[in-house]
Design a protein around this motif. Structure first.
Motif, mmCIF file in Angstrom:
data_model
loop_
_atom_site.group_PDB
_atom_site.id
_atom_site.type_symbol
_atom_site.label_atom_id
_atom_site.label_comp_id
_atom_site.label_asym_id
_atom_site.label_seq_id
_atom_site.Cartn_x
_atom_site.Cartn_y
_atom_site.Cartn_z
ATOM 1 N N VAL A 1 43.336 36.427 34.154
ATOM 2 C CA VAL A 1 43.020 36.176 35.570
ATOM 3 C C VAL A 1 41.773 36.962 35.979
ATOM 4 O O VAL A 1 40.875 36.433 36.647
ATOM 5 N N ARG A 2 41.694 38.225 35.545
ATOM 6 C CA ARG A 2 40.534 39.064 35.893
ATOM 7 C C ARG A 2 39.231 38.428 35.388
ATOM 8 O O ARG A 2 38.259 38.320 36.116
ATOM 9 N N GLN A 3 39.231 38.006 34.129
ATOM 10 C CA GLN A 3 38.007 37.459 33.547
ATOM 11 C C GLN A 3 37.585 36.136 34.203
ATOM 12 O O GLN A 3 36.429 35.746 34.118
ATOM 13 N N SER A 4 38.547 35.461 34.850
ATOM 14 C CA SER A 4 38.253 34.160 35.464
ATOM 15 C C SER A 4 38.071 34.248 36.979
ATOM 16 O O SER A 4 37.844 33.226 37.636
ATOM 17 N N MET A 5 38.174 35.466 37.531
ATOM 18 C CA MET A 5 38.159 35.633 38.990
ATOM 19 C C MET A 5 36.916 35.040 39.651
ATOM 20 O O MET A 5 36.991 34.493 40.753
ATOM 21 N N HIS A 6 35.760 35.132 38.971
ATOM 22 C CA HIS A 6 34.536 34.628 39.605
ATOM 23 C C HIS A 6 34.619 33.120 39.846
ATOM 24 O O HIS A 6 33.994 32.595 40.773
ATOM 25 N N HIS A 7 35.419 32.415 39.036
ATOM 26 C CA HIS A 7 35.632 30.977 39.280
ATOM 27 C C HIS A 7 36.540 30.759 40.492
ATOM 28 O O HIS A 7 36.294 29.885 41.322
ATOM 29 N N PHE A 8 37.613 31.578 40.584
ATOM 30 C CA PHE A 8 38.571 31.403 41.687
ATOM 31 C C PHE A 8 37.932 31.713 43.036
ATOM 32 O O PHE A 8 38.203 31.031 44.039
ATOM 33 N N LEU A 9 37.107 32.751 43.071
ATOM 34 C CA LEU A 9 36.579 33.238 44.354
ATOM 35 C C LEU A 9 35.520 32.321 44.956
ATOM 36 O O LEU A 9 35.079 32.538 46.076
ATOM 37 N N ARG A 10 35.156 31.285 44.231
ATOM 38 C CA ARG A 10 34.271 30.268 44.818
ATOM 39 C C ARG A 10 35.032 29.359 45.780
ATOM 40 O O ARG A 10 34.433 28.540 46.469
ATOM 41 N N HIS A 11 36.354 29.485 45.781
ATOM 42 C CA HIS A 11 37.206 28.624 46.613
ATOM 43 C C HIS A 11 37.850 29.440 47.733
ATOM 44 O O HIS A 11 38.133 30.625 47.579
ATOM 45 N N ASP A 12 38.093 28.773 48.860
ATOM 46 C CA ASP A 12 38.837 29.399 49.959
ATOM 47 C C ASP A 12 40.324 29.262 49.682
ATOM 48 O O ASP A 12 40.809 28.158 49.411
ATOM 49 N N PHE A 13 41.054 30.366 49.730
ATOM 50 C CA PHE A 13 42.514 30.314 49.601
ATOM 51 C C PHE A 13 43.099 31.594 50.170
ATOM 52 O O PHE A 13 42.431 32.631 50.197
#
Length: 421
Positions: A106-118
């Motif tokens: 999850v940490r390594q992929s966070m930059h992908h998640f944070l492009r989205h509003d949630f």
């Protein structure tokens, strides 16, 4: 609308060595289940049924077939924000390594998640079989004002040492947690469960590996690079510092951890009233829409059999077995307690003639097959006898593996005429 508040993160698991050889050429979430689905279809379908339609699937091993399945299956409207994206482990200037654990993924992929509003991250496992309404869990999370919620399930003395076990107060707020407790410690870890669960001897609350995190807290927790796993580190360390809710679930749930649990989960679908209900229209399981013909059966006695579409069956008897898509089974063949995954394509008469194919894809004539898993695109010759059971020792050859008495024929393997296992 839950849809806009929640981002779903589905963890594809590691190398899947306990499910070998089914994971030899594919990642764990891509393993075929129930004759026509893939394991990853379960959490994705649960999300869609709960109106959660923004999903990331994290994987790092053999992700090609998983990528292809998701690309071919989950198409949403151009005018919708819905998506299912596969994120494979990737090297970046700041990180040169593979995922080291669930939290590290999850940490390594966070930059992908944070492009989205949630507002909430729903973190799921890609290798479990269950039908849960995540909307109810999210509603309970919001109502309690928790920062973290953990889905929990009552388990018995035998299963408890294999899980993270927790205790909660009268408001279902978790007060203590222990990872995989020694059986001698269990008397101190009983919880208040329903009468039905008590009658089944299920007195302990186990973490199901299903979590909700408030966005801000997840960002904060992921900043600490010393933690790599949710179950072993993040959850135990967070319980005292952050309000954590136990969301108790009492439906059917199984962790597809090894060949034995995978085999039993599939054969369980043949029960008169299966615990995992594929026929519930409110909890549909979605998968790749194939334009296959109906299944054709001739001269076969069927007893507790599940048949997928597109099969051509001439067997004498099929009992307590799951037969997957495009399966071909010859005459006078008996199949008992077997999961046959089927085939990815049909062989034409022209191909058989031109390539001088002696053993056709599927199962030949006069075979006896019991206690076996046949992976995709296998070729079983005529007069083959496979009789799995506890009398067989664990072993591996080029074409098959025996684990816990279950004979697993490897993907694309050819078993010659008259072969006996």
């Amino acid at each position: 609308m839950i849809n806009n508040k929640v981002l779903s993160i589905i963890l594809g698991g590691g190398q899947g060595s306990r499910l070998y050889p089914l994971t030899h050429q594919r990642s764990k979430p891509a393993v075929p289940i129930a004759g026509k689905y893939r394991l990853v279809d379960i959490p994705i379908s649960n999300c869609i049924n709960a109106d959660i339609k923004r999903m990331f699937v994290l994987t790092q091993f053999n992700s090609a077939s998983l990528n292809r399945h998701i690309k071919d299956t989950y198409h949403f409207s151009f005018f919708s924000s819905a998506f299912v994206d596969v994120l494979a482990a990737e090297q970046t200037p700041t990180n040169k390594g593979w995922f080291q654990g669930t939290a590290d993924a999850v940490r390594q992929s966070m930059h992908h998640f944070l492009r989205h509003d949630f507002e909430y991250a729903l973190i799921l496992s890609g290798d479990q079989l269950y039908q849960m309404d995540y909307a109810e869990m999210i509603a309970a999370h919001e109502k309690s004002g928790a920062e973290i919620s953990i889905a929990t399930i009552p388990v018995d003395d035998k299963d408890a040492p294999g899980f993270g076990i927790l205790k909660s107060n009268e408001d279902s707020i978790i007060t203590s947690f222990i990872e995989k407790p020694d059986p001698s410690l269990l008397p101190e870890w009983t919880s208040d469960v329903s009468e039905e669960m008590k009658q089944q001897g299920r007195h302990y609350l186990a973490s199901m590996g299903i979590y909700i995190f408030n966005r801000d807290l997840l960002v904060k927790l992921m900043a600490d690079e010393s933690t790599i796993d949710f179950g072993k580190e993040i959850i135990p360390q967070s319980i005292e510092k952050h309000k954590t809710l136990s969301y108790q679930y009492e439906g059917y749930w199984t962790d597809i951890g090894n060949i034995d649990s995978f085999f039993e989960a599939n054969l369980g679908l043949t029960d008169d009233i299966p615990k995992f209900d594929l026929y519930d229209k409110t909890k549909r399981i979605y998968t790749h829409a194939r334009m296959l013909p109906t299944t054709k059966v001739a001269g076969t006695t069927l007893d507790k059999a599940v048949l997928a579409e597109g099969c051509i069956i001439g067997a004498a008897k099929i009992e307590r077995s799951v037969i997957g898509i495009r399966s071909r089974i010859g005459t006078e063949t008996t199949i008992i307690k077997t999961y046959m995954m089927g085939s990815d394509y049909y062989e034409t008469l022209q191909e058989i003639e031109e390539n001088k194919i002696e053993i056709l894809m599927g199962i030949g004539d006069r075979c006896f097959i019991k206690n076996a898993i046949l992976d995709k695109n296998c070729r079983i010759g005529d007069d083959v006898r496979i009789n799995g059971g506890s009398h067989l020792e664990d072993t591996e050859t080029d074409t098959y593996v025996i684990k816990d008495g279950i004979v697993v024929i490897k993907i694309g393997a050819t078993i010659p005429h008259g072969f006996v296992i």
